[in-house]
Scaffold this active site. Structure first.
Site, mmCIF file in Angstrom:
data_model
loop_
_atom_site.group_PDB
_atom_site.id
_atom_site.type_symbol
_atom_site.label_atom_id
_atom_site.label_comp_id
_atom_site.label_asym_id
_atom_site.label_seq_id
_atom_site.Cartn_x
_atom_site.Cartn_y
_atom_site.Cartn_z
ATOM 1 N N LYS A 102 -5.969 3.090 0.072
ATOM 2 C CA LYS A 102 -4.494 2.522 0.222
ATOM 3 C C LYS A 102 -4.581 1.713 -1.064
ATOM 4 C CE LYS A 102 -6.292 0.195 3.395
ATOM 5 N NZ LYS A 102 -6.751 0.503 5.119
ATOM 6 N N GLU A 126 -2.230 10.993 3.190
ATOM 7 C CA GLU A 126 -1.701 10.674 4.601
ATOM 8 C C GLU A 126 -2.417 9.461 5.296
ATOM 9 O OE1 GLU A 126 0.993 12.439 6.601
ATOM 10 O OE2 GLU A 126 0.684 10.507 7.300
ATOM 11 N N GLY A 131 -2.899 5.420 9.397
ATOM 12 C CA GLY A 131 -4.055 6.125 10.141
ATOM 13 C C GLY A 131 -3.791 7.535 10.845
ATOM 14 N N LYS A 202 0.237 -0.673 1.628
ATOM 15 C CA LYS A 202 0.741 0.585 2.439
ATOM 16 C C LYS A 202 2.258 0.681 2.346
ATOM 17 C CE LYS A 202 -2.937 0.324 5.954
ATOM 18 N NZ LYS A 202 -3.325 -0.402 7.402
#
Ligand SMILES: NC(=O)c1ccc[n+]([C@@H]2O[C@H](COP(=O)([O-])OP(=O)(O)OC[C@H]3O[C@@H](n4cnc5c(N)ncnc54)[C@H](OP(=O)(O)O)[C@@H]3O)[C@@H](O)[C@H]2O)c1
Length: 425
Positions: A102, A126, A131, A202
């Protein structure tokens, strides 16, 4: 059956779990995903000793990026230095990429995606958000027909665990953090979790997908949970809220605001029920309203699950490549987005002090929706009384300004605290 040849760089928590999964139970992905994933080479600086399987291991990770027999490089070393070099080198060598990184995607995503597009390859990420909970897939596939208005997410398991412990067991912040570290839920250096950096990174990735913004972590405003005290949790509870660290993104016209702060969430909302180290993301779309995604946000196995899902997607041709002429929206750090607020003040125990505080709110044109004095003023030995004010909706800028104005009042004896109140409308 289709075959996909991969190189895995980094054999730590996540890399180890990816190799373990693909080596020990390949039949699951073969039968569910219709692809045979073959680990052609592993890059581990410690060499063979780091890989308890009979695989080709090199200590020179760039060798993996240049290996002509590899279709996909799986980058699981983290950080923005070697990881970036490896990914760029792999892309130039025609390889697709899967990464859980990230920090890298939220900072250098645009240049990496440009490079990938020029070279006709794909980047799967992804695992970089939530997670094992497929929120990226939800945004770029399941919700593709919708205009996202806002998202609100609990994206950092460590902070959620700490806040849950403080709420459920009256733990102090320090004790809860220590427990998280003992259970392996927090890093030895938990700074990036606790200060909000991880959630903000994120959130900037989610924003790129939800609102078509650049990957621009620098334009995300954020704060951590260090300032949350047991008193705040108690007062929140009495008012019908839980305190959660919420990454919030919204779009008004072409203006996108993304931020991550400790936030009051009404107990009747799903996000308030997300306890322990779990993650959840609520995505509100114009026509369908809210959908909510809940699950494990970190840990070797959940993260490996997301990495492998990307590998299967790449074997199926990957994701649509967007045209260059679609105008991007920009992220604005100083957002106009308003939230109702919780202000906590220690006010001198003297006649007229609370009235002066109320007048300042009136003077600044900020409505007071509730004012609760948390201890009796009858006890004249107490030098100050805690007062909680729930204000009407104001922007972050106004809230910080108001806190500053209150701090400079002689009737206020301690630094004023304010938190957002999430309004799921
Ligand atoms: N852990 C999670 O739950 C989780 C969840 C979501 C995303 N992620 C992301 O997944 C990635 C990997 O995380 P992790 O938890 O697996 O980390 P980790 O356990 O620290 O593993 C990192 C691996 O990369 C290797 N490495 C690091 N720097 C290197 C360098 N300069 N040269 C060669 N090898 C290097 C390490 O080698 P040594 O063993 O020799 O140090 C180790 O094998 C990160 O981007 C992280 O943000 C992790």
């Amino acid at each position: 059956m289709k075959a996909l040849k991969i190189g895995v760089c980094g054999v730590g928590n996540v890399g180890g779990a990816v190799i373990e999964n693909l080596t020990s139970s390949p039949q699951i992905v073969e039968s569910n995903g219709g692809v045979k994933i073959e680990i052609t080479q592993v890059g581990a600086r410690k060499g063979k000793s780091a890989v308890p399987f009979d695989l080709d291991v090199t200590t020179n990770l760039l060798e993996v990026a240049q290996n002509p027999n590899i279709d996909v490089l799986v980058e699981l070393i983290g950080g923005c230095d070697l990881a970036k070099d490896l990914i760029e080198e792999s892309i130039k060598n025609g390889k697709n990429i899967v990464t859980a990184n990230k920090a890298l995607i939220s900072t250098h995503g645009d240049e990496l995606f440009d490079l990938a597009k020029k070279n006709g390859v794909q980047i799967g990420f992804e695992a970089s958000v939530a997670g094992g909970t497929p929120v990226i897939k939800a945004l770029r596939e399941g919700l593709v027909a919708n205009k996202v208005k806002w998202f609100a997410g609990i994206l950092n398991g460590t902070t959620n665990y700490i806040l849950s412990k403080m709420t459920d067991e009256n733990s102090s912040f320090e004790d809860a953090l220590k427990q998280a570290q003992e259970l392996g839920l927090a890093e030895a250096d938990p700074t990036m979790d606790v200060d909000g950096t991880d959630a903000a990174q994120k959130a900037s990735i989610l924003s790129a997908l939800a609102f078509n913004t650049p990957f621009d972590f620098k334009s995300v405003a954020y704060g951590g949970i260090e300032s949350v005290t047991p008193d705040d949790i108690l007062y929140a509870d009495q008012l019908g809220y839980s305190i959660k660290h919420i990454a919030y993104g919204s779009i008004e016209g072409e203006e996108v605001n993304v931020s991550a702060y400790p936030t009051f969430v009404s107990k009747d909302q799903l996000l308030s029920q997300v306890g322990q180290q779990m993650n959840a993301l609520e995505i509100f779309c114009e026509d369908i309203g809210s959908t909510v995604y809940y699950g494990p946000g970190a840990g070797p196995k959940p993260t490996a699950s997301a990495v492998i899902a990307d590998l299967v997607d790449i074997s199926n041709g990957g994701w649509p490549v967007l045209e260059d002429d679609i105008k991007k929206n920009t992220l604005c750090k100083e957002g106009k987005k308003t939230f109702s607020r919780y202000f906590k003040l220690d006010v001198k125990n003297e006649a007229g002090a609370i009235a002066k505080v109320s007048s300042l709110f009136a003077h600044e044109n900020i409505s007071i929706e509730a004012l609760v004095q948390k201890e009796s003023k009858q006890n004249s030995d107490i030098p100050s009384v805690p007062v909680v004010i729930i204000s009407g909706p104001i922007s972050d800028t106004n809230a910080f300004q108001m806190s500053g104005n209150l701090d400079s009042m002689e009737e206020i004896t301690n630094s004023v605290k304010q938190f957002r109140i999430h309004n799921a409308l």
